[in-house]
Design an enzyme around this catalytic site. Structure first.
Site, PDB file in Angstrom:
ATOM      1  CE  LYS A 261      -3.879  -1.889   2.698  1.00 39.86           C
ATOM      2  NZ  LYS A 261      -4.970  -1.609   1.750  1.00 39.86           N
ATOM      3  NE  ARG A 335     -11.094  -9.433  -2.469  1.00 43.19           N
ATOM      4  CZ  ARG A 335     -11.303  -8.458  -3.347  1.00 43.19           C
ATOM      5  NH1 ARG A 335     -11.501  -8.750  -4.619  1.00 43.19           N
ATOM      6  NH2 ARG A 335     -11.332  -7.195  -2.968  1.00 43.19           N
TER       7      ARG A 335
END
Length: 484
Positions: A261, A335
């Site tokens: 990130k 996920r």
């Protein structure tokens, strides 16, 4: 800020208490004559001529040590509106030096127990602050003594206190920094909840490898910390009915892994475990109030780090379900954690329904901001129940689409599926579409993307900024209204 609530029969005998009195929306004082001295009554009646009666809370300084506070209740006021009044009261009077208040329950003719309970509930929820690591803590206290012949029921006291404790526990977990609440520590904290009657099972990496939970393990393999799946069971129903299942994403810190990130705002990624914290707080709340249902909470706890053993973009892993996933972006990690947790929950517990919660996508914030969580579901009944429960407690959800046409965006040439949609668009929907593939037996399922709701920099109606605890009250209301 410490909030102390006392309950006593009869009228307040301490004339130095600040008085909280409920009135109608027109500030009619006729019902208050028995609860005010003649001088207080005349004084307020006179000053009301100069006040803005559109306000919901009016305060009068009767002398240097005593305030008389009128709280206006409109006709057919809703519970969440009463809670908001309690929160407003806290904001207005939290810095008051004379912090002892009396509140009379006899003044309200209709549903007085509920009104007072909800008012105090909102006040307590708003009062939360996380000061664990501050050397100078706020030592202010608010003490409220509820007088009157009308008693607040024992059940209401227990219920509201349990919801508050669960919400505060969730906020505490989300507020902890990543160097403190890593997966090892988190699993230990959950285990302590067994003292409330929860059955806790912790699956460490060795057990997870044996089970074949490779999508969950893949996320955490770059970290020196362990990865875990923790189950919490509450058996409050007399029969052996199917449990209600709640599953949470617990990424204790998310660097993005190899797909690193940007540095800006990465410190906020301590709250990427908020979905799991909601499940833990909810399970604590259900146990404290001895909810008459069977429920199970399941959380996957990992840390997503770019270590020498970290998962790489392009890796292919086999999930617990047997389906294979091509990892195109290691920052689409939540996920992967949920995939194994969902299939395991469905297979192991055979629940009545599954609700999962996760700070899953930034795209949901683009769609809904910080007003609604994104709701994705395969079941209309469960969706409508969540929508209605959310409206009741002002933890709102907005249903978003799922459709087989989105599947082509996550189909992989090299595996059964890929973990992101590289075409672009529908980021939150394709993430939910990915999760749906791990519900194998058509169990009613709902996914709540709470990325915009779990943490607030500016605060909300019932929180003062920081971790919100969003979801505990929503799911408690779902259970209370439809399943108990």
């Amino acid at each position: 800020m410490s909030i102390k609530i006392n309950y006593k029969i009869g009228l307040s005998k301490n004339k130095s208490f600040n008085s909280i009195l409920f009135v109608d929306e027109k500030f009619n004082l006729s019902r208050l004559k028995n609860y005010l001295s003649s001088s207080e009554y005349s004084y307020i009646l006179d000053l009301l001529q100069t006040k803005d009666l559109k306000k919901e809370i009016l305060s009068f300084d009767f002398n240097s040590k005593k305030k008389i506070i009128l709280v206006s209740l409109k006709k057919n006021i809703k519970n969440n509106e009463i809670e908001n009044l309690g929160a407003k009261f806290y904001d207005e009077f939290k810095s008051l030096k004379q912090s002892e208040f009396s509140l009379n329950s006899d003044i309200i003719s209709l549903n007085s127990n509920d009104i007072i309970s909800h008012f105090l509930h909102g006040l307590r929820l708003k009062s939360y602050s996380f000061e664990k690591y501050k050397s100078k803590k706020n030592k202010n206290k608010i003490s409220i003594t509820v007088f009157g012949k009308k008693k607040i029921s024992f059940n209401n006291k227990v219920k509201f206190r349990a919801i508050e404790e669960g919400t505060f526990y969730t906020r505490d977990l989300v507020s902890e920094p990543g160097n403190i609440l890593h997966p090892d520590e988190y699993a230990k904290r959950i285990y302590t909840l067994k003292k409330f009657g929860l059955k806790i099972n912790i699956y460490d990496e060795k057990k997870l490898k044996k089970l074949g939970m490779n999508t969950l393990l893949g996320v955490g393999q770059g970290s020196v910390r362990g990865s875990y799946l923790v189950t919490m069971e509450w058996n409050g129903a007399k029969n052996k009915s199917k449990p209600l299942a709640f599953v949470g994403k617990g990424v204790c810190f998310d660097t993005g892994g190899i797909s690193l990130k940007p540095a800006k705002f990465m410190e906020d990624m301590t709250y990427d475990m908020a979905g799991s914290a909601v499940v833990v707080g909810l399970m604590k709340s259900l146990a404290l109030r001895k909810a008459k249902i069977n429920a199970v909470g399941v959380v996957g706890l990992v840390e997503n780090m770019p270590g020498g053993n970290a998962q790489r973009p392009g890796d292919i892993v086999k999930s617990y379900s047997g389906k294979t996933v091509e990892i195109l972006n290691t920052d689409a990690e939540g996920r992967l954690v949920l995939a194994d947790a969902l299939t395991y929950t469905e297979e192991k517990f055979k629940p009545k329904f599954i609700v999962d919660l996760a700070t899953l996508t930034g795209a949901i914030i683009v769609s809904l901001g910080s007003e609604y969580a994104g709701l994705f579901s395969n079941d209309n009944k469960l969706s409508n129940q969540l929508i209605n429960a959310g409206e009741q407690v002002e933890e709102k959800v907005w249903r978003m689409p799922l459709n087989k046409n989105f599947d082509k965006l996550i189909d992989s040439k090299n595996a059964d599926m890929q973990n992101i949609n590289y075409v672009g668009g529908a980021g939150s929907t394709t993430a939910a579409q990915f999760l749906q593939r791990f519900i194998l037996n058509k169990t009613p399922w709902a996914h709540l993307d709470i990325a915009g709701m779990a943490f607030s920099k500016y605060g909300g109606a019932l929180n003062s900024g920081g971790a919100t605890g969003y979801g505990v009250r929503l799911l408690n209301k779902l259970i209370e209204d439809y399943y108990e």
